[in-house]
Design an enzyme around this catalytic site. Structure first.
Site, PDB file in Angstrom:
ATOM      1  N   ASN A 129      12.348   1.355   2.724  1.00  0.00           N
ATOM      2  CA  ASN A 129      12.080   1.850   1.375  1.00  0.00           C
ATOM      3  C   ASN A 129      11.879   3.361   1.494  1.00  0.00           C
ATOM      4  O   ASN A 129      10.826   3.818   1.928  1.00  0.00           O
ATOM      5  CB  ASN A 129      10.816   1.156   0.833  1.00  0.00           C
ATOM      6  CG  ASN A 129      10.372   1.720  -0.497  1.00  0.00           C
ATOM      7  OD1 ASN A 129      11.090   2.490  -1.130  1.00  0.00           O
ATOM      8  ND2 ASN A 129       9.169   1.333  -0.926  1.00  0.00           N
ATOM      9  N   LYS A 153      11.600   5.500  -0.755  1.00  0.00           N
ATOM     10  CA  LYS A 153      10.788   6.066  -1.846  1.00  0.00           C
ATOM     11  C   LYS A 153      11.461   7.330  -2.412  1.00  0.00           C
ATOM     12  O   LYS A 153      12.682   7.397  -2.423  1.00  0.00           O
ATOM     13  CB  LYS A 153       9.357   6.312  -1.368  1.00  0.00           C
ATOM     14  CG  LYS A 153       8.749   5.041  -0.737  1.00  0.00           C
ATOM     15  CD  LYS A 153       7.272   5.104  -0.551  1.00  0.00           C
ATOM     16  CE  LYS A 153       6.792   3.796   0.067  1.00  0.00           C
ATOM     17  NZ  LYS A 153       5.350   3.719   0.188  1.00  0.00           N
ATOM     18  N   HIS A 159       6.798  -2.880  -6.905  1.00  0.00           N
ATOM     19  CA  HIS A 159       6.096  -2.163  -5.834  1.00  0.00           C
ATOM     20  C   HIS A 159       4.755  -1.653  -6.378  1.00  0.00           C
ATOM     21  O   HIS A 159       4.666  -1.261  -7.550  1.00  0.00           O
ATOM     22  CB  HIS A 159       6.954  -1.000  -5.338  1.00  0.00           C
ATOM     23  CG  HIS A 159       6.411  -0.387  -4.084  1.00  0.00           C
ATOM     24  ND1 HIS A 159       5.352   0.491  -4.099  1.00  0.00           N
ATOM     25  CD2 HIS A 159       6.738  -0.564  -2.790  1.00  0.00           C
ATOM     26  CE1 HIS A 159       5.070   0.845  -2.848  1.00  0.00           C
ATOM     27  NE2 HIS A 159       5.894   0.219  -2.037  1.00  0.00           N
ATOM     28  N   GLU A 173       3.299   1.041  -6.101  1.00  0.00           N
ATOM     29  CA  GLU A 173       3.350   2.396  -6.656  1.00  0.00           C
ATOM     30  C   GLU A 173       3.866   2.383  -8.097  1.00  0.00           C
ATOM     31  O   GLU A 173       3.504   3.241  -8.900  1.00  0.00           O
ATOM     32  CB  GLU A 173       4.195   3.306  -5.742  1.00  0.00           C
ATOM     33  CG  GLU A 173       3.420   3.645  -4.474  1.00  0.00           C
ATOM     34  CD  GLU A 173       4.260   3.937  -3.248  1.00  0.00           C
ATOM     35  OE1 GLU A 173       5.480   4.150  -3.368  1.00  0.00           O
ATOM     36  OE2 GLU A 173       3.682   3.937  -2.139  1.00  0.00           O
ATOM     37  N   GLU A 199       2.339  -6.548   0.574  1.00  0.00           N
ATOM     38  CA  GLU A 199       1.980  -5.181   0.942  1.00  0.00           C
ATOM     39  C   GLU A 199       0.560  -4.886   0.464  1.00  0.00           C
ATOM     40  O   GLU A 199       0.372  -4.500  -0.706  1.00  0.00           O
ATOM     41  CB  GLU A 199       2.938  -4.178   0.290  1.00  0.00           C
ATOM     42  CG  GLU A 199       4.380  -4.344   0.703  1.00  0.00           C
ATOM     43  CD  GLU A 199       5.162  -3.052   0.536  1.00  0.00           C
ATOM     44  OE1 GLU A 199       5.750  -2.616   1.525  1.00  0.00           O
ATOM     45  OE2 GLU A 199       5.165  -2.473  -0.554  1.00  0.00           O
ATOM     46  N   GLY A 235       1.126   3.619   3.452  1.00  0.00           N
ATOM     47  CA  GLY A 235       1.111   5.058   3.693  1.00  0.00           C
ATOM     48  C   GLY A 235      -0.194   5.589   4.233  1.00  0.00           C
ATOM     49  O   GLY A 235      -0.424   6.799   4.249  1.00  0.00           O
ATOM     50  N   SER A 267       2.404   0.567   6.431  1.00  0.00           N
ATOM     51  CA  SER A 267       2.256   1.286   7.695  1.00  0.00           C
ATOM     52  C   SER A 267       2.846   0.541   8.889  1.00  0.00           C
ATOM     53  O   SER A 267       2.272   0.556   9.984  1.00  0.00           O
ATOM     54  CB  SER A 267       0.782   1.633   7.943  1.00  0.00           C
ATOM     55  OG  SER A 267       0.287   2.481   6.922  1.00  0.00           O
TER      56      SER A 267
HETATM   57  P1  PGA Z   1       4.593   2.639   4.373  1.00  0.00           P
HETATM   58  O1  PGA Z   1       5.166   2.088   2.966  1.00  0.00           O
HETATM   59  O2  PGA Z   1       5.381   1.938   5.467  1.00  0.00           O
HETATM   60  O3  PGA Z   1       4.838   4.100   4.346  1.00  0.00           O
HETATM   61  O4  PGA Z   1       3.143   2.265   4.427  1.00  0.00           O
HETATM   62  C1  PGA Z   1       5.537   0.751   2.791  1.00  0.00           C
HETATM   63  C2  PGA Z   1       5.945   0.503   1.365  1.00  0.00           C
HETATM   64  O5  PGA Z   1       5.266   1.010   0.462  1.00  0.00           O
HETATM   65  O6  PGA Z   1       6.945  -0.184   1.089  1.00  0.00           O
END
Ligand code: PGA
Length: 249
Positions: A8, A10, A96, A98, A165, A171, A211
């Site tokens: 992903n 982003k 997601h 976010e 997640e 992140g 992460s």
């Molecule tokens: P990250 O993001 O690996 O940077 O923690 C994962 C995600 O949000 O899909």
């Protein structure tokens, strides 16, 4: 079950670095020593076309990070499932955290997006996960149940992937422990079987995200009911993304 390693990206990547990243992954995935996993990259909308060109003839699939639920029409700034399918997307991330947080997306909306994606022959990657406060309050499993009950698409044709997640792990460099992940994935698996029946529920992939790095991928990918990873930050570094796939293969 063969694992799915999904990147992903982003809101990252301009034409030059995005195409270079896709090219590197596609070349490696074409090689004889590629791990036995399914690869997917989900670049921003602006790069879908260019990345599709790079992936042509490689086993790496293309996904989008969101879609609208409507066929077309007066939805300024949105992108319809048919447009994504037209660019050869096989997958779409929906719900997601976010988007749930920054755009107020509800379970109902996420469900509509998942159903629209399936209606256009794409596989939704439906994201769920609890916040730190919800986990601390001992409500993590209840939150997952509520999110699944509210956003799982109606039974029907087409594949479905769930991504667990935990919001506090995205992140942040913090990952859930193997025990936490095992418990959450078992919970999701049970809910999938309840909703879609034993057979179908057992066949749907449940990814872990938050992460994921080469250093923790081995343990995470060896955990029961973990059928792959949704990788954010580390998917922008081809070596890290590749090593996560090796750890899963
Ligand atoms: P990250 O993001 O690996 O940077 O923690 C994962 C995600 O949000 O899909």
């Amino acid at each position: 079950m063969r694992k799915l390693i999904a990147g992903n990206w982003k809101m990252n990547g301009l034409r030059e670095d995005g195409t270079a990243l896709a090219k590197t992954i596609a070349e490696r995935a074409r090689g004889n020593d590629a791990p036995e996993v399914d690869w997917l990259v989900c670049p921003p909308f602006t790069l879908l076309h260019a990345v599709a060109d790079q992936l042509a003839g490689s086993p790496v699939r293309l996904g989008a990070q969101d879609c609208h639920y409507a066929e077309n029409g007066a939805h300024t700034g949105d992108v319809a499932p048919a447009m994504l399918r037209d660019l050869c997307c096989s997958h779409v991330i929906v719900g997601h955290s976010e988007r749930r947080q920054n755009h107020g997306e509800t379970n109902e909306l996420v469900q509509a997006k998942a159903e629209a994606a399936r209606a256009h022959g794409m596989t939704p990657i439906l994201c769920i996960g609890e916040t730190q406060a919800e986990r601390d309050a001992g409500r993590a499993m209840d939150v997952l149940t509520r999110q699944l009950e509210g956003s799982l698409p109606a039974a029907g044709d087409g594949e479905l992937v769930i991504a667990y997640e935990p919001v506090w792990a995205i992140g942040t460099g913090r990952t859930a422990t193997a025990d936490d992940v095992r418990a959450a994935h078992a919970h999701v698996r049970a809910q999938l079987k309840k909703t879609y029946g034993e057979m179908s529920g057992a066949q749907m992939r449940i990814l872990y995200g938050g992460s994921v790095k080469p250093a923790n991928a081995g343990d995470l990918m060896a955990t029961d009911d973990v059928n792959g990873a949704l990788v954010g930050g580390a998917s922008l570094k081809p070596d890290d993304f590749w090593r996560i796939g090796e750890a899963a293969g």
